[in-house]
Motif scaffolding. Structure first.
Motif, PDB file in Angstrom:
ATOM      1  N   LEU A  65      33.262  45.196  29.000  1.00  0.00           N
ATOM      2  CA  LEU A  65      33.760  44.121  28.140  1.00  0.00           C
ATOM      3  C   LEU A  65      33.433  42.741  28.700  1.00  0.00           C
ATOM      4  CD1 LEU A  65      37.329  45.385  27.193  1.00  0.00           C
ATOM      5  CD2 LEU A  65      35.282  45.345  25.762  1.00  0.00           C
ATOM      6  N   CYS A  66      33.341  42.660  30.035  1.00  0.00           N
ATOM      7  CA  CYS A  66      33.153  41.358  30.678  1.00  0.00           C
ATOM      8  C   CYS A  66      31.897  41.345  31.545  1.00  0.00           C
ATOM      9  CB  CYS A  66      34.393  41.038  31.515  1.00  0.00           C
ATOM     10  SG  CYS A  66      34.381  39.481  32.389  1.00  0.00           S
ATOM     11  N   GLY A  67      31.426  42.529  31.940  1.00  0.00           N
ATOM     12  CA  GLY A  67      30.261  42.611  32.805  1.00  0.00           C
ATOM     13  C   GLY A  67      30.595  42.682  34.285  1.00  0.00           C
ATOM     14  N   ASP A  68      31.882  42.845  34.622  1.00  0.00           N
ATOM     15  CA  ASP A  68      32.298  42.919  36.027  1.00  0.00           C
ATOM     16  C   ASP A  68      31.826  44.225  36.657  1.00  0.00           C
ATOM     17  OD1 ASP A  68      33.926  40.627  35.456  1.00  0.00           O
ATOM     18  OD2 ASP A  68      35.416  42.005  34.629  1.00  0.00           O
ATOM     19  N   ARG A  69      31.359  44.121  37.900  1.00  0.00           N
ATOM     20  CA  ARG A  69      30.947  45.309  38.649  1.00  0.00           C
ATOM     21  C   ARG A  69      31.568  45.285  40.040  1.00  0.00           C
ATOM     22  NH1 ARG A  69      27.131  48.432  36.480  1.00  0.00           N
ATOM     23  NH2 ARG A  69      26.042  47.596  34.674  1.00  0.00           N
ATOM     24  N   GLY A 122      31.110  39.325  39.091  1.00  0.00           N
ATOM     25  CA  GLY A 122      31.834  39.268  37.830  1.00  0.00           C
ATOM     26  C   GLY A 122      32.733  38.055  37.793  1.00  0.00           C
ATOM     27  N   CYS A 123      33.674  38.076  36.876  1.00  0.00           N
ATOM     28  CA  CYS A 123      34.528  36.918  36.674  1.00  0.00           C
ATOM     29  C   CYS A 123      35.518  36.743  37.828  1.00  0.00           C
ATOM     30  CB  CYS A 123      35.272  37.051  35.349  1.00  0.00           C
ATOM     31  SG  CYS A 123      36.528  38.320  35.355  1.00  0.00           S
ATOM     32  N   ALA A 124      36.118  35.576  37.873  1.00  0.00           N
ATOM     33  CA  ALA A 124      37.059  35.238  38.942  1.00  0.00           C
ATOM     34  C   ALA A 124      38.216  36.223  39.007  1.00  0.00           C
ATOM     35  CB  ALA A 124      37.588  33.819  38.732  1.00  0.00           C
ATOM     36  N   LYS A 127      41.419  44.339  31.578  1.00  0.00           N
ATOM     37  CA  LYS A 127      40.495  45.252  32.252  1.00  0.00           C
ATOM     38  C   LYS A 127      39.821  44.602  33.466  1.00  0.00           C
ATOM     39  CE  LYS A 127      39.206  48.612  28.688  1.00  0.00           C
ATOM     40  NZ  LYS A 127      40.345  49.457  28.997  1.00  0.00           N
ATOM     41  N   CYS A 128      39.661  43.276  33.424  1.00  0.00           N
ATOM     42  CA  CYS A 128      39.121  42.559  34.585  1.00  0.00           C
ATOM     43  C   CYS A 128      40.060  42.737  35.780  1.00  0.00           C
ATOM     44  CB  CYS A 128      38.975  41.075  34.292  1.00  0.00           C
ATOM     45  SG  CYS A 128      37.928  40.697  32.873  1.00  0.00           S
ATOM     46  N   ALA A 129      41.352  42.605  35.509  1.00  0.00           N
ATOM     47  CA  ALA A 129      42.348  42.666  36.583  1.00  0.00           C
ATOM     48  C   ALA A 129      42.555  44.086  37.095  1.00  0.00           C
ATOM     49  CB  ALA A 129      43.676  42.088  36.096  1.00  0.00           C
TER      50      ALA A 129
HETATM   51 ZN    ZN Z   1      36.011  40.001  33.982  1.00  0.00          ZN
END
Ligand code: ZN
Length: 148
Positions: free
Chosen positions: A39-43, A64-66, A128-130
């Motif tokens: 969804l965000c591209g975080d790996r 990925g994101c912060a 999902k990032c967290a």
């Molecule tokens: Zn993210």
């Protein structure tokens, strides 16, 4: 919505995303797994060394994101030295926290610093990032190669 991203990216989250703790990979891991949040591209790639039921060492690499990177940094800091049963219960409580569900304040183990993610519930896209780092840790402990 009253919160803006400035509230979500609080000081602790920004600090951990800029200066991640336990960054890198262990040379002799007993467990490892990859995590991906499409969804965000975080790996994430998490490596750990478990002795008995205790996490002795844990490191992560990622992009990925912060939120995703700060969550991984804070997770590694928190779970080092913990036993896997306590981690499973902590992971459940963390998931409830970021989804904005009621969290039993008196339960053990305490969330402590992880409570900085309580604002994430206002941003469903960010949940999902967290939680990616915790899913990836669970996959590693269960011997799966990737988090799902
Ligand atoms: Zn993210």
């Amino acid at each position: 919505m009253d919160l803006d991203l400035g509230d979500l990216y609080g000081e602790v989250i920004l600090d951990h995303s800029r200066k991640p703790r336990n960054a890198g990979a262990l040379e002799d891991p007993t467990h490892q797994a990859n995590g991906h949040n499409p969804l965000c591209g975080d790996r994430l790639h998490v490596t750990l060394r478990v002795a008995g039921e205790t996490i002795e060492e844990i490191r992560f690499e990622g992009a990925g994101c912060a939120i995703s990177q700060a969550s991984a940094s804070l997770m590694t800091e928190r779970v080092k030295g913990m036993d896997t049963a306590a981690i499973a219960s902590l992971s459940e409580r963390f998931r409830a926290l970021v989804k904005g569900e009621d969290v039993d304040e008196d339960a053990e183990p305490e969330l402590d610093k992880l409570e900085v993610f309580s604002g994430v519930g206002e941003f469903p896209m960010r949940v999902k990032c967290a939680t990616l780092s915790w899913h990836t840790l669970a996959a590693a402990l269960e011997g799966r190669e990737t988090a799902s």
